[in-house]
Write an enzyme that holds these catalytic residues in place. Structure first.
Site, PDB file in Angstrom:
ATOM      1  N   ASP A 174      -5.084   5.117   5.221  1.00 18.43           N
ATOM      2  CA  ASP A 174      -5.719   6.341   5.710  1.00 18.43           C
ATOM      3  C   ASP A 174      -6.908   5.933   6.594  1.00 18.43           C
ATOM      4  O   ASP A 174      -6.715   5.614   7.762  1.00 18.43           O
ATOM      5  CB  ASP A 174      -6.122   7.166   4.474  1.00 18.43           C
ATOM      6  CG  ASP A 174      -6.739   8.503   4.798  1.00 18.43           C
ATOM      7  OD1 ASP A 174      -6.460   9.050   5.866  1.00 18.43           O
ATOM      8  OD2 ASP A 174      -7.525   9.022   3.983  1.00 18.43           O
ATOM      9  N   PHE A 218      -3.251  16.084   3.818  1.00 20.14           N
ATOM     10  CA  PHE A 218      -3.270  15.392   2.531  1.00 20.14           C
ATOM     11  C   PHE A 218      -1.873  15.442   1.927  1.00 20.14           C
ATOM     12  O   PHE A 218      -1.257  16.511   1.839  1.00 20.14           O
ATOM     13  CB  PHE A 218      -4.286  16.032   1.585  1.00 20.14           C
ATOM     14  CG  PHE A 218      -4.652  15.126   0.459  1.00 20.14           C
ATOM     15  CD1 PHE A 218      -5.592  14.121   0.642  1.00 20.14           C
ATOM     16  CD2 PHE A 218      -4.018  15.237  -0.770  1.00 20.14           C
ATOM     17  CE1 PHE A 218      -5.907  13.245  -0.388  1.00 20.14           C
ATOM     18  CE2 PHE A 218      -4.325  14.363  -1.812  1.00 20.14           C
ATOM     19  CZ  PHE A 218      -5.269  13.372  -1.621  1.00 20.14           C
ATOM     20  N   ARG A 227       1.908  12.593  -8.875  1.00 20.43           N
ATOM     21  CA  ARG A 227       2.395  11.232  -8.618  1.00 20.43           C
ATOM     22  C   ARG A 227       3.874  11.104  -8.942  1.00 20.43           C
ATOM     23  O   ARG A 227       4.578  10.253  -8.400  1.00 20.43           O
ATOM     24  CB  ARG A 227       1.648  10.218  -9.493  1.00 20.43           C
ATOM     25  CG  ARG A 227       0.190  10.021  -9.141  1.00 20.43           C
ATOM     26  CD  ARG A 227      -0.347   8.784  -9.865  1.00 20.43           C
ATOM     27  NE  ARG A 227      -1.788   8.751  -9.926  1.00 20.43           N
ATOM     28  CZ  ARG A 227      -2.593   8.301  -8.961  1.00 20.43           C
ATOM     29  NH1 ARG A 227      -2.063   7.853  -7.840  1.00 20.43           N
ATOM     30  NH2 ARG A 227      -3.888   8.292  -9.106  1.00 20.43           N
ATOM     31  N   GLU A 264       0.834  -1.211   0.000  1.00 26.68           N
ATOM     32  CA  GLU A 264       0.000   0.000   0.000  1.00 26.68           C
ATOM     33  C   GLU A 264       0.864   1.254   0.000  1.00 26.68           C
ATOM     34  O   GLU A 264       1.915   1.291   0.654  1.00 26.68           O
ATOM     35  CB  GLU A 264      -0.869   0.027   1.261  1.00 26.68           C
ATOM     36  CG  GLU A 264      -2.075  -0.892   1.227  1.00 26.68           C
ATOM     37  CD  GLU A 264      -3.256  -0.295   0.449  1.00 26.68           C
ATOM     38  OE1 GLU A 264      -3.050   0.645  -0.348  1.00 26.68           O
ATOM     39  OE2 GLU A 264      -4.375  -0.778   0.663  1.00 26.68           O
ATOM     40  N   ASP A 265       0.373   2.289  -0.680  1.00 25.48           N
ATOM     41  CA  ASP A 265       1.018   3.600  -0.610  1.00 25.48           C
ATOM     42  C   ASP A 265       0.732   4.266   0.732  1.00 25.48           C
ATOM     43  O   ASP A 265       1.608   4.826   1.373  1.00 25.48           O
ATOM     44  CB  ASP A 265       0.534   4.504  -1.763  1.00 25.48           C
ATOM     45  CG  ASP A 265      -0.992   4.547  -1.884  1.00 25.48           C
ATOM     46  OD1 ASP A 265      -1.696   3.770  -1.191  1.00 25.48           O
ATOM     47  OD2 ASP A 265      -1.497   5.369  -2.678  1.00 25.48           O
TER      48      ASP A 265
END
Ligand code: IMP
Length: 176
Positions: A102, A151, A164, A98-99
């Site tokens: 959250d 964020f 990205r 996973e990046d």
């Protein structure tokens, strides 16, 4: 779309690469000789997965899955699979890449999807973790960087599909 949000650096590429290397060493210790399948959750994890596996010098396989959300995902938890697995995971050692974790809804969905396929083992590696936003408990077996309740973009993570490509990770200070 043309607006330019203000970005401030959170993790430099050197810090990120040191974290990737540390996580790879932990994964190598646990998976050497087990021929694991690493499953990247698109799109955000592509860069992390690509860097991670360059440190893993033993046989492994790479897969990707892609999810989409519809409606107000955070309140409804509605997630669906857009691109599922191409190879069998039954009886295999599976590591989800996973990046970011959250709310945890995505990872929980992925784990549920994979668990039903009866892998020999199922673990999670997350480059970043935003624990302050968690809505559902998720066990992260290999955890990289803890991020504040902001964020973030860069290193695979996007804001409206932008940023990205940045090699560092930034906080979006305002949204244009
Ligand atoms: P979840 O809330 O844990 O289900 O995360 C769902 C997805 O939202 C992640 O895989 C990311 O793609 C995206 N996401 C969550 N937080 C951030 C962020 O701070 N920056 C960019 N993407 C994010």
């Amino acid at each position: 779309m043309s607006s330019q949000p203000k970005l401030s650096i959170l993790f430099t590429k050197d810090e990120i690469q040191a974290t990737v290397k540390k996580l790879a060493a932990e994964i190598r210790r646990d998976y050497l000789g087990k021929h694991p399948i690493l499953i990247g959750v698109l799109k955000g994890s592509f860069m992390f997965l690509a860097d991670l596996i360059r440190h893993l010098d033993f046989p492994l396989e790479v897969e990707f899955i892609r999810l989409s959300s519809y409606g107000d995902r955070e309140s409804s938890g509605k997630i669906k699979l857009v691109h599922g697995l191409q190879s069998k995971v039954k009886g295999r050692h599976v590591l989800v890449i996973e990046d970011i974790v959250d709310t945890g809804l995505t990872t929980a969905f992925v784990l549920d999807y994979l668990r039903r396929k009866k892998p020999a083992s199922l673990k999670v590696c997350a480059l970043t973790d935003k624990p302050s936003r968690r809505q559902i408990p998720v066990n992260i077996d290999y955890r990289g960087l803890t991020v504040p309740n902001k964020f973030i973009v860069g290193y695979g993570l996007d804001w409206d599909e932008r940023f990205r490509n940045l090699p560092d990770i930034y906080v979006v200070e305002n949204e244009g």
